[in-house]
Design a protein around this motif. Structure first.
Motif, short mmCIF file in Angstrom:
data_model
loop_
_atom_site.label_atom_id
_atom_site.label_comp_id
_atom_site.label_asym_id
_atom_site.label_seq_id
_atom_site.Cartn_x
_atom_site.Cartn_y
_atom_site.Cartn_z
N LEU A 232 6.34 -16.70 -35.64
CA LEU A 232 7.03 -17.56 -34.67
C LEU A 232 8.30 -18.09 -35.33
O LEU A 232 8.25 -18.66 -36.42
CB LEU A 232 6.11 -18.73 -34.28
CG LEU A 232 6.75 -19.92 -33.56
CD1 LEU A 232 7.39 -19.51 -32.24
CD2 LEU A 232 5.70 -21.02 -33.32
N ALA B 267 11.56 -20.65 -28.81
CA ALA B 267 10.48 -19.93 -29.51
C ALA B 267 10.64 -18.42 -29.34
O ALA B 267 10.78 -17.91 -28.23
CB ALA B 267 9.13 -20.37 -28.96
N THR C 252 11.48 -20.60 -34.88
CA THR C 252 12.06 -21.72 -34.13
C THR C 252 13.20 -22.30 -34.99
O THR C 252 13.39 -21.86 -36.13
CB THR C 252 11.02 -22.84 -33.85
OG1 THR C 252 10.59 -23.39 -35.10
CG2 THR C 252 9.83 -22.34 -33.07
#
Ligand SMILES: O=C(O)CCC(=O)C(=O)O
Ligand SMILES: [Fe+2]
Length: 279
Positions: free
Chosen positions: A208, A129, A210
């Motif tokens: 975010l 992350a 990922t």
């Protein structure tokens, strides 16, 4: 007849439970609008400039909290640690992933016109992350799926970092940004491989990254004075961001992502193998 510009941007879905959350599930991106309040934003800007009153220059300014980012290894320092200011500590409980909270924070001020060259954050040294909190002003972030050119750049001798953090090669090339900007690949050649696309990061939003967006795409911000937002030309204003990462230590410094071409751990293995098997 007006035609829309071609766009390669994937389409997000809006979280059914929260209209402030947009997700690009295929590539692992989440954007949370209004992650911080206006008063939190104002306190962050004030805190940044209480520590560094410069605003008039052209260069990005950085402040480090938690374990400092190490510009020689592109990981985090073991020992250089600055306790978190309350303006960071206060929002940690609101981060969408509560397991393995970030411990490395880089607060940056981008004067109008400045950007950050396209790069992939080091895979092995940080958990999956990766966060970017925008404040002060919004900016479009450019994403591009990595291709052979990106893999080649990461294997250039001057980018032969990470295998040995103490080499002079690393020391003489202090920032990933510098490395990215020094590549010899023309923009056209890069665009040929995979089209880039821009995602507007509004002020007070949290991004975010990922999965593919974290491991297999470059992200960057073009250095320019204006942006096109919703078809309108807007002047860039000073933007601040907090990049947040969770450091890996010891045996956890590793990566088995699906993007070996741009994975520092795989490149390190390649280098070790070729050193053991000279041609
Ligand atoms: O300013 C941002 O939003 C991103 C900065 C970034 O990509 C980095 O520090 O690695
Ligand atoms: Fe980054």
């Amino acid at each position: 007849m007006a035609t829309s510009p071609p766009t390669h941007a994937p389409l997000p879905i809006t979280d059914p439970a929260n209209p402030n959350i947009k997700r690009w599930d295929d590539i692992g991106l989440t954007l949370i609008h209004d992650f911080i309040s206006e008063s939190e934003e104002a306190a962050m800007v004030a805190a940044f400039h209480a520590a560094d009153p410069r605003t008039g220059g052209k260069k990005r300014l950085s402040q480090h909290f938690g374990f400092h980012f190490d510009y020689t290894t592109f990981g985090a320092s073991d020992s250089n640690f600055t306790p978190l200011p309350s303006y960071i500590a206060d929002f940690l409980t609101r981060l969408p992933i509560q397991e393995g909270l970030p411990d490395q924070f880089t607060v940056q001020y981008y004067p109008p016109g400045s950007g950050i060259p396209p790069h992939v954050d080091t895979h092995s040294m940080f958990d999956e992350a990766l966060y970017s909190l925008s404040f002060g002003s919004g900016v479009p972030m450019v994403f591009k799926k990595c291709g052979a050119n990106d893999a080649r750049k990461m294997r250039l001798p001057k980018r032969s970092l990470l295998s040995d953090a103490s080499t002079t090669a690393n020391k003489s090339r202090p920032t990933p940004e510098l490395l990215a900007s020094e590549n010899n690949t023309s923009r056209d050649a890069q665009e040929e491989e995979h089209p880039s696309w821009e995602l507007m990061l509004p002020r007070r939003s949290l991004l975010l990254m990922t999965g593919p967006a974290r491991y297999g795409y470059t992200h960057g911000i073009k250095g320019r004075k204006t942006d096109i937002v919703d078809g309108q030309t807007v002047q860039r204003e000073g933007r601040y961001s907090i990049t947040m990462r969770t450091t890996r230590r010891g045996a956890d410094v590793a990566c088995d992502c699906a993007f070996p071409g741009v994975c520092d751990a795989r490149i390190r293995e390649e280098v070790a193998q070729s050193a053991g098997n000279p041609q």
